[in-house]
Design a protein around this motif. Structure first.
Motif, PDB file in Angstrom:
ATOM      1  N   GLU A 283      53.102  76.480  32.811  1.00 48.86           N
ATOM      2  CA  GLU A 283      54.027  77.614  32.798  1.00 48.86           C
ATOM      3  C   GLU A 283      54.783  77.719  34.116  1.00 48.86           C
ATOM      4  N   LYS A 284      54.083  77.510  35.215  1.00 50.53           N
ATOM      5  CA  LYS A 284      54.686  77.647  36.541  1.00 50.53           C
ATOM      6  C   LYS A 284      55.767  76.602  36.793  1.00 50.53           C
ATOM      7  N   TYR A 285      55.503  75.350  36.369  1.00 44.73           N
ATOM      8  CA  TYR A 285      56.442  74.257  36.652  1.00 44.73           C
ATOM      9  C   TYR A 285      57.231  73.806  35.424  1.00 44.73           C
ATOM     10  N   ASP A 286      56.994  74.452  34.285  1.00 46.11           N
ATOM     11  CA  ASP A 286      57.771  74.235  33.068  1.00 46.11           C
ATOM     12  C   ASP A 286      57.850  72.756  32.666  1.00 46.11           C
ATOM     13  N   TYR A 287      56.689  72.159  32.426  1.00 48.06           N
ATOM     14  CA  TYR A 287      56.675  70.768  31.956  1.00 48.06           C
ATOM     15  C   TYR A 287      56.001  70.675  30.588  1.00 48.06           C
ATOM     16  N   TRP A 288      56.238  71.668  29.755  1.00 48.86           N
ATOM     17  CA  TRP A 288      55.581  71.745  28.461  1.00 48.86           C
ATOM     18  C   TRP A 288      55.857  70.525  27.585  1.00 48.86           C
ATOM     19  N   TRP A 289      57.083  70.083  27.507  1.00 46.21           N
ATOM     20  CA  TRP A 289      57.453  69.084  26.503  1.00 46.21           C
ATOM     21  C   TRP A 289      57.189  67.646  26.938  1.00 46.21           C
ATOM     22  N   ILE A 290      57.566  67.285  28.141  1.00 43.69           N
ATOM     23  CA  ILE A 290      57.415  65.872  28.536  1.00 43.69           C
ATOM     24  C   ILE A 290      56.292  65.666  29.546  1.00 43.69           C
ATOM     25  N   GLY A 291      55.627  66.725  29.961  1.00 46.20           N
ATOM     26  CA  GLY A 291      54.522  66.585  30.891  1.00 46.20           C
ATOM     27  C   GLY A 291      54.971  66.389  32.333  1.00 46.20           C
ATOM     28  N   ARG A 292      53.997  66.261  33.209  1.00 44.37           N
ATOM     29  CA  ARG A 292      54.283  66.117  34.627  1.00 44.37           C
ATOM     30  C   ARG A 292      54.216  64.666  35.085  1.00 44.37           C
ATOM     31  N   SER A 293      53.969  63.765  34.144  1.00 41.96           N
ATOM     32  CA  SER A 293      53.837  62.323  34.356  1.00 41.96           C
ATOM     33  C   SER A 293      52.419  61.988  34.816  1.00 41.96           C
ATOM     34  N   PRO A 294      51.980  60.748  34.602  1.00 39.73           N
ATOM     35  CA  PRO A 294      50.632  60.350  35.035  1.00 39.73           C
ATOM     36  C   PRO A 294      50.479  60.256  36.543  1.00 39.73           C
ATOM     37  N   ALA A 295      51.545  60.524  37.290  1.00 36.88           N
ATOM     38  CA  ALA A 295      51.462  60.495  38.758  1.00 36.88           C
ATOM     39  C   ALA A 295      51.044  61.839  39.346  1.00 36.88           C
ATOM     40  N   ARG A 296      51.144  62.892  38.539  1.00 37.64           N
ATOM     41  CA  ARG A 296      50.851  64.233  39.045  1.00 37.64           C
ATOM     42  C   ARG A 296      49.817  64.920  38.151  1.00 37.64           C
ATOM     43  N   GLY A 297      49.162  65.919  38.729  1.00 42.42           N
ATOM     44  CA  GLY A 297      48.161  66.666  37.990  1.00 42.42           C
ATOM     45  C   GLY A 297      48.544  68.132  37.879  1.00 42.42           C
ATOM     46  N   TYR A 298      47.585  68.947  37.538  1.00 36.34           N
ATOM     47  CA  TYR A 298      47.815  70.384  37.419  1.00 36.34           C
ATOM     48  C   TYR A 298      47.265  71.099  38.645  1.00 36.34           C
ATOM     49  N   GLU A 299      47.828  72.244  38.975  1.00 35.74           N
ATOM     50  CA  GLU A 299      47.332  73.032  40.108  1.00 35.74           C
ATOM     51  C   GLU A 299      45.953  73.588  39.770  1.00 35.74           C
ATOM     52  N   SER A 300      45.026  73.450  40.727  1.00 32.65           N
ATOM     53  CA  SER A 300      43.657  73.870  40.466  1.00 32.65           C
ATOM     54  C   SER A 300      43.090  74.657  41.640  1.00 32.65           C
ATOM     55  N   TYR A 301      42.645  75.864  41.328  1.00 33.60           N
ATOM     56  CA  TYR A 301      41.999  76.693  42.346  1.00 33.60           C
ATOM     57  C   TYR A 301      40.609  76.147  42.659  1.00 33.60           C
ATOM     58  N   TYR A 302      39.928  75.618  41.646  1.00 35.72           N
ATOM     59  CA  TYR A 302      38.547  75.176  41.816  1.00 35.72           C
ATOM     60  C   TYR A 302      38.439  73.796  42.462  1.00 35.72           C
ATOM     61  N   PHE A 303      39.400  72.928  42.159  1.00 32.13           N
ATOM     62  CA  PHE A 303      39.313  71.553  42.662  1.00 32.13           C
ATOM     63  C   PHE A 303      40.455  71.185  43.606  1.00 32.13           C
ATOM     64  N   GLY A 304      41.373  72.095  43.824  1.00 29.42           N
ATOM     65  CA  GLY A 304      42.555  71.794  44.627  1.00 29.42           C
ATOM     66  C   GLY A 304      42.269  71.409  46.062  1.00 29.42           C
ATOM     67  N   LEU A 305      41.159  71.891  46.605  1.00 26.94           N
ATOM     68  CA  LEU A 305      40.831  71.558  47.994  1.00 26.94           C
ATOM     69  C   LEU A 305      40.529  70.073  48.162  1.00 26.94           C
ATOM     70  N   ASP A 306      40.210  69.386  47.080  1.00 25.96           N
ATOM     71  CA  ASP A 306      39.919  67.951  47.144  1.00 25.96           C
ATOM     72  C   ASP A 306      41.175  67.093  47.043  1.00 25.96           C
ATOM     73  N   ASP A 307      42.325  67.731  46.850  1.00 24.60           N
ATOM     74  CA  ASP A 307      43.573  66.988  46.707  1.00 24.60           C
ATOM     75  C   ASP A 307      43.969  66.367  48.047  1.00 24.60           C
ATOM     76  N   MET A 308      43.976  65.054  48.118  1.00 24.56           N
ATOM     77  CA  MET A 308      44.304  64.358  49.362  1.00 24.56           C
ATOM     78  C   MET A 308      45.762  64.545  49.778  1.00 24.56           C
ATOM     79  N   SER A 309      46.611  64.966  48.828  1.00 25.55           N
ATOM     80  CA  SER A 309      48.019  65.210  49.145  1.00 25.55           C
ATOM     81  C   SER A 309      48.272  66.628  49.620  1.00 25.55           C
ATOM     82  N   ASN A 310      47.205  67.449  49.662  1.00 24.70           N
ATOM     83  CA  ASN A 310      47.293  68.838  50.141  1.00 24.70           C
ATOM     84  C   ASN A 310      48.268  69.693  49.335  1.00 24.70           C
TER      85      ASN A 310
END
Length: 431
Positions: A283-310
């Motif tokens: 909803e935040k990034y509006d990628y409902w139809w074609i997705g965010r691509s296999p290069a990107r993931g979803y924003e996560s409060y629980y696991f976001g701290l492990d994101d090496m890209s910050n």
């Protein structure tokens, strides 16, 4: 040696490598030895996919390929999503994620080769003959929850349990119990090895079950996740909140790499928050139809701290359908649905044996289970899911009688005969 004969030997070895690759991370966690070198396994995975692509037309008749048009469209869409990833990738971790996820998105290519009944038989023969002894050695170096990752082909063979000889019945049940009891907290392994065995007993009631009953069960499996999703979204009923409906506590012991043996509740809700995070991110990034691509993931409060890209993102989750949605959008989810729906329909309505109908019901169940788990990664579990889908599409598998299917599966366990030339796999299909 012809190309078909060469493929007959290379493809089963490639499948065995996929099984070994499936437990390399567990081996690294347990031993600390860097056996899961990313670059080396990327090369191996690319070669394996290339092998299946090269031999796609060698083992499949042109009319069979036409029947699998929905798989073709899904692969085309996945390629589009990968190209999309090339455009949105920003740094090292995006590119690494893109390569990893691209490998798994291209695994459906194996479904084409899996339409050849002799090739699938030979793959399983090699796994039983060589893969199982390798597993005995690997058990010393991997955690119990990884047993099921390696033994995924066994869960498929459990669908034929009633028609195996007594020795192999006992052996397969022993393997299934090993997987299930080794770590009860690995709920996915428990389900994937117990449910096929339960389904196999339909064979004993084959004379009392009509195609209409199979079709009703099939449609139930397809409708149930959508219904449960709506009920959860409207805060009416959440199947993951079992604490709200069951007072009794169910505790099991689980081996964890960092914490040793720990207690874990079998009722723990480990999915609701993932759904919420994925939907919020879309909803935040509006990628409902074609997705965010296999290069990107979803924003996560629980696991976001492990994101090496910050960026506070999680590249993938444990829920198959959410990964497909995040990487390929609703279009990808729709095509994924069509594959499962068509494959299960053909297996139930256009087959001459009870085993294909059982497999069709199991594939419908795997659509339901995709909303709960089923990792989309390059491992033998996901790989063999597409083998089973290919079998459902196969004209030669569906044309066999019960007796022919019994002969086919039992031949997998036969010892090789001496001084007899290996049977060549021919490019034939049965109308």
């Amino acid at each position: 040696m012809t190309k078909n004969q060469l493929g007959q030997y290379i493809i089963p070895i490639a499948v065995l490598l996929v099984a070994i690759n499936s437990v390399m991370f567990s081996m690294f966690l347990k031993t600390g030895v860097a056996v899961n070198n990313t670059t080396i396994w990327w090369i191996i995975q690319a070669i394996i996919l290339g092998i299946f692509f090269i031999w796609k037309n060698k083992f499949v008749h042109k009319n069979q390929i036409q029947l699998m048009s929905v798989v073709h469209y899904y692969l085309i869409w996945n390629v589009f999503s990968i190209v999309h990833g090339l455009l949105v990738a920003e740094g090292y971790w995006d590119w690494k994620g893109l390569i990893n996820n691209s490998m798994s998105l291209l695994i459906p290519i194996v479904a084409y080769a899996a339409t050849n009944k002799l090739l699938v038989q030979y793959i399983l023969k090699i796994f039983v003959r060589y893969g199982l002894p390798v597993f005995i050695g690997l058990m010393l170096f991997i955690f119990p929850d990884a047993y099921g990752y390696y033994l995924a082909p066994i869960s498929f063979l459990l669908l034929f349990f009633p028609v195996l000889n007594t020795r192999w019945k006992l052996f397969l049940v022993a393997l299934a119990l090993l997987v299930i009891l080794a770590d009860l907290s690995a709920r996915s392994n428990v389900i994937k090895f117990s449910f096929p065995l339960i389904l196999s007993f339909i064979y004993y009631f084959r004379n009392y079950l009509s195609t209409h009953i199979f079709e009703s069960v099939r449609k139930l499996f397809f409708l149930l996740p959508i219904l449960l999703f709506i009920l959860a979204a409207t805060d009416t009923f959440n199947i993951f909140h079992m604490d709200d409906y069951i007072d009794t506590e169910f505790i099991t012991l689980s081996s964890k790499a960092e914490r040793g043996v720990v207690e874990q509740s079998l009722k723990a809700d480990t999915r609701t928050f993932i759904y919420l995070e994925v939907l919020y991110s879309a909803e935040k990034y509006d990628y409902w139809w074609i997705g965010r691509s296999p290069a990107r993931g979803y924003e996560s409060y629980y696991f976001g701290l492990d994101d090496m890209s910050n960026r506070g993102e999680r590249l993938g989750s444990e829920v198959s359908i959410l990964n497909i949605f995040t990487w390929t959008g609703l279009i990808g989810v729709g095509l994924y649905f069509c594959i499962f729906y068509r494959a299960s329909y053909l297996a139930i309505h256009e087959s001459n044996n009870i085993f294909m109908k059982i497999l069709g019901a199991f594939i419908a169940f795997r659509w339901l289970y995709a909303w709960i788990e089923d990792f989309n990664i390059f491992n033998i579990t996901y790989f063999f899911l597409w083998v089973m889908i290919g079998i459902c599409f196969s004209k030669s598998f569906r044309a066999m009688s019960n007796k022919e299917m019994m002969t086919w599966v039992n031949s997998i366990f036969e010892k090789p005969k001496k001084k007899i030339k290996q049977r060549r796999i021919k490019n034939k299909y049965v109308r």
